[in-house]
Design a protein around this motif. Structure first.
Motif, mmCIF file in Angstrom:
data_model
loop_
_atom_site.group_PDB
_atom_site.id
_atom_site.type_symbol
_atom_site.label_atom_id
_atom_site.label_comp_id
_atom_site.label_asym_id
_atom_site.label_seq_id
_atom_site.Cartn_x
_atom_site.Cartn_y
_atom_site.Cartn_z
ATOM 1 N N HIS A 1 0.850 -1.185 0.000
ATOM 2 C CA HIS A 1 0.000 0.000 0.000
ATOM 3 C C HIS A 1 0.887 1.237 0.000
ATOM 4 N N GLY A 2 0.685 2.101 -0.993
ATOM 5 C CA GLY A 2 1.465 3.325 -1.022
ATOM 6 C C GLY A 2 1.617 3.877 -2.423
ATOM 7 N N ASP A 3 2.292 5.003 -2.520
ATOM 8 C CA ASP A 3 2.566 5.667 -3.782
ATOM 9 C C ASP A 3 3.702 4.931 -4.490
ATOM 10 N N SER A 4 3.455 4.511 -5.724
ATOM 11 C CA SER A 4 4.454 3.730 -6.452
ATOM 12 C C SER A 4 5.762 4.489 -6.638
ATOM 13 N N ARG A 5 5.695 5.805 -6.744
ATOM 14 C CA ARG A 5 6.924 6.575 -6.920
ATOM 15 C C ARG A 5 7.861 6.384 -5.742
ATOM 16 N N GLU A 6 7.285 6.268 -4.549
ATOM 17 C CA GLU A 6 8.098 6.064 -3.354
ATOM 18 C C GLU A 6 8.503 4.602 -3.201
ATOM 19 N N LEU A 7 7.579 3.695 -3.479
ATOM 20 C CA LEU A 7 7.894 2.268 -3.348
ATOM 21 C C LEU A 7 8.935 1.829 -4.367
ATOM 22 N N LEU A 8 8.874 2.382 -5.568
ATOM 23 C CA LEU A 8 9.861 2.037 -6.585
ATOM 24 C C LEU A 8 11.278 2.394 -6.129
ATOM 25 N N GLN A 9 11.410 3.470 -5.357
ATOM 26 C CA GLN A 9 12.725 3.907 -4.903
ATOM 27 C C GLN A 9 13.366 2.903 -3.950
ATOM 28 N N GLU A 10 12.552 2.036 -3.341
ATOM 29 C CA GLU A 10 13.094 1.027 -2.434
ATOM 30 C C GLU A 10 13.675 -0.176 -3.174
ATOM 31 N N LEU A 11 13.308 -0.350 -4.432
ATOM 32 C CA LEU A 11 13.762 -1.520 -5.187
ATOM 33 C C LEU A 11 15.196 -1.344 -5.669
ATOM 34 N N PRO A 12 15.966 -2.425 -5.680
ATOM 35 C CA PRO A 12 17.328 -2.334 -6.214
ATOM 36 C C PRO A 12 17.318 -2.035 -7.708
ATOM 37 N N GLU B 1 -0.247 -0.379 -4.837
ATOM 38 C CA GLU B 1 -1.571 0.232 -4.990
ATOM 39 C C GLU B 1 -1.777 1.290 -3.920
ATOM 40 N N LYS B 2 -2.212 2.473 -4.357
ATOM 41 C CA LYS B 2 -2.386 3.605 -3.448
ATOM 42 C C LYS B 2 -3.721 3.568 -2.716
ATOM 43 N N ASP B 3 -4.748 2.966 -3.321
ATOM 44 C CA ASP B 3 -6.079 2.944 -2.741
ATOM 45 C C ASP B 3 -6.229 1.734 -1.810
ATOM 46 N N GLN B 4 -6.470 1.998 -0.547
ATOM 47 C CA GLN B 4 -6.553 0.933 0.449
ATOM 48 C C GLN B 4 -7.692 -0.044 0.152
ATOM 49 N N ASP B 5 -8.829 0.457 -0.313
ATOM 50 C CA ASP B 5 -9.971 -0.411 -0.589
ATOM 51 C C ASP B 5 -9.678 -1.359 -1.751
ATOM 52 N N TYR B 6 -9.071 -0.841 -2.820
ATOM 53 C CA TYR B 6 -8.709 -1.700 -3.944
ATOM 54 C C TYR B 6 -7.721 -2.771 -3.504
ATOM 55 N N LEU B 7 -6.757 -2.360 -2.681
ATOM 56 C CA LEU B 7 -5.742 -3.302 -2.218
ATOM 57 C C LEU B 7 -6.368 -4.411 -1.385
ATOM 58 N N GLU B 8 -7.290 -4.041 -0.498
ATOM 59 C CA GLU B 8 -7.924 -5.040 0.364
ATOM 60 C C GLU B 8 -8.693 -6.069 -0.451
ATOM 61 N N SER B 9 -9.472 -5.606 -1.405
ATOM 62 C CA SER B 9 -10.248 -6.551 -2.202
ATOM 63 C C SER B 9 -9.365 -7.394 -3.117
ATOM 64 N N PHE C 1 6.904 8.227 -12.673
ATOM 65 C CA PHE C 1 6.915 6.779 -12.462
ATOM 66 C C PHE C 1 7.864 6.106 -13.448
ATOM 67 N N ALA C 2 7.802 6.557 -14.707
ATOM 68 C CA ALA C 2 8.582 5.913 -15.766
ATOM 69 C C ALA C 2 10.078 5.988 -15.497
ATOM 70 N N ALA C 3 10.543 7.101 -14.944
ATOM 71 C CA ALA C 3 11.972 7.245 -14.668
ATOM 72 C C ALA C 3 12.436 6.187 -13.674
ATOM 73 N N GLU C 4 11.623 5.918 -12.663
ATOM 74 C CA GLU C 4 11.980 4.891 -11.683
ATOM 75 C C GLU C 4 11.824 3.491 -12.267
ATOM 76 N N VAL C 5 10.825 3.295 -13.135
ATOM 77 C CA VAL C 5 10.686 2.004 -13.809
ATOM 78 C C VAL C 5 11.939 1.710 -14.625
ATOM 79 N N LYS C 6 12.429 2.708 -15.337
ATOM 80 C CA LYS C 6 13.648 2.523 -16.135
ATOM 81 C C LYS C 6 14.809 2.094 -15.244
#
Length: 349
Positions: free
Chosen positions: A26-37, A313-321, A74-79
């Motif tokens: 759960h969270g903003d992908s821009r921030e979560l992507l930064q945690e990935l190697p 996923e940023k939306d808690q409800d979507y993530l839960e389901s 997002f794309a810059a971190e995906v790259k």
């Protein structure tokens, strides 16, 4: 040698839930992507939000250029996180200019920036998703004024990290990006089956300029090479996910893309098990990531195909389901009955 660590060990954040081969966050992908190697992900498959006309959660007065700038973050971190052999697959819908029967070009402008101005990716191939069950839209121009036809096709882009042409073609055993259409062959048509059986056809040069040899159509590779058009609906209402959402009393994600899309690209762009000889990735098998997880159909398909997966996923409800995709009917019943029982006991006190 690729690591045998669980995929959740790649991030410092704690996952919202895990499965045998994956983890959802759960969270903003821009921030979560930064945690990935760096160079740790083998494939990103996603469907970003794109309904500019209705704004949704994007914010007030979010125009087309704002959307492009937003997506490029997002794309810059995906790259960065993609392996050299990795791919970035984006299913993105189109739109009409608000109040006019004129198509927006925002997604083409975004593609141009991704592949030229920003120089991050190359367009490996474009695909198209036809949804035969999509309701006629936009209603104003299709149903009322009758001056346009129904908009039932969305674009799917297969992007690869920007690399040299030589690197992409010099190694047939390990192509860049990783791809093999033999993993996604479809059943031969009845006419092709008959041709293979009859072993007779008119060879020679065609009006198109193709020169068909006398044996060219007799090769049986186990199936037909698919084309770049998907025809699939996203209106199924009796899937496991639908039934479990109803049982748990949770809302379904309103804009799910069909399983055929992630399944095709996961099989096409990552190798199948067994992975004894897999030495190109960060872990012991390919890792598939969806940065706009939604109902997490990408993660479920990856798990079913024996790949690691991550979903943001940023939306808690979507993530839960979305977790319901990975739970049996009994597990759903026990989890949500126990939660409701605890709520009832708390309310009674």
């Amino acid at each position: 040698m690729p690591s045998t660590l669980p995929v959740s060990d790649l991030l410092s954040s704690s996952p919202a839930y895990t499965s045998d081969l994956g983890a959802a966050y759960h969270g903003d992908s821009r921030e979560l992507l930064q945690e990935l190697p760096t160079n740790s992900i083998d494939l990103v498959v996603t469907s970003p939000p794109f309904d500019l006309a209705h704004q949704k959660e994007y914010g007030d007065d979010w125009g087309e250029e704002d959307y492009q700038d937003w997506f490029l973050e997002f794309a810059a971190e995906v790259k960065r996180v993609l392996a050299e052999h990795g791919s970035f697959v984006i299913e993105i819908g189109g739109a009409f200019e608000e109040g006019t029967p004129v198509r927006s070009t925002y997604q083409f402008e975004l593609l141009a920036r991704l592949t030229s101005e920003e120089g991050m990716f190359q367009l490996a191939q474009d695909f198209y998703w036809h949804n035969p069950a999509k309701l006629p839209s936009p209603a104003e121009w299709v149903n009322r004024r009758r001056i346009r036809v129904s908009d039932a096709v969305t674009h799917v882009w297969w992007l690869a990290p920007n690399i040299s042409t030589a690197s992409a073609t010099e190694d047939d055993e390990h192509p860049i990006p990783e791809a093999d259409n033999r993993r996604v062959l479809t059943e031969f048509s009845d006419s092709q089956k008959y041709l293979l059986h009859k072993r007779k056809y008119n060879s020679g040069e065609r009006p198109s300029g193709h020169n068909i040899s006398e044996e060219g159509f007799f090769t049986d590779a186990g199936g037909a090479i698919p084309d770049n058009l998907f025809s699939a609906t996203n209106t199924r209402s009796q899937t496991h996910y639908d039934k479990m959402c109803q049982r748990a009393g949770l809302d379904k994600h309103p804009a799910r893309f069909p399983p055929e899309i992630p399944e095709f690209f996961i099989q096409f762009l990552t190798p199948n098990s067994p992975y004894e000889n897999w030495d190109r990735g960060y872990l012991d098998r390919p890792i598939v990531l969806d940065i706009f997880g939604g109902s997490n159909i990408t993660g479920k398909i990856a798990e079913d195909n024996d790949r690691h997966w991550l979903a943001f996923e940023k939306d808690q409800d979507y993530l839960e389901s979305s977790e319901l995709r990975f739970l049996s009917p009994g597990e759903v019943l026990r989890k949500y009955e126990d939660e409701q029982r605890g709520l009832d006991e708390f309310t009674d006190k």
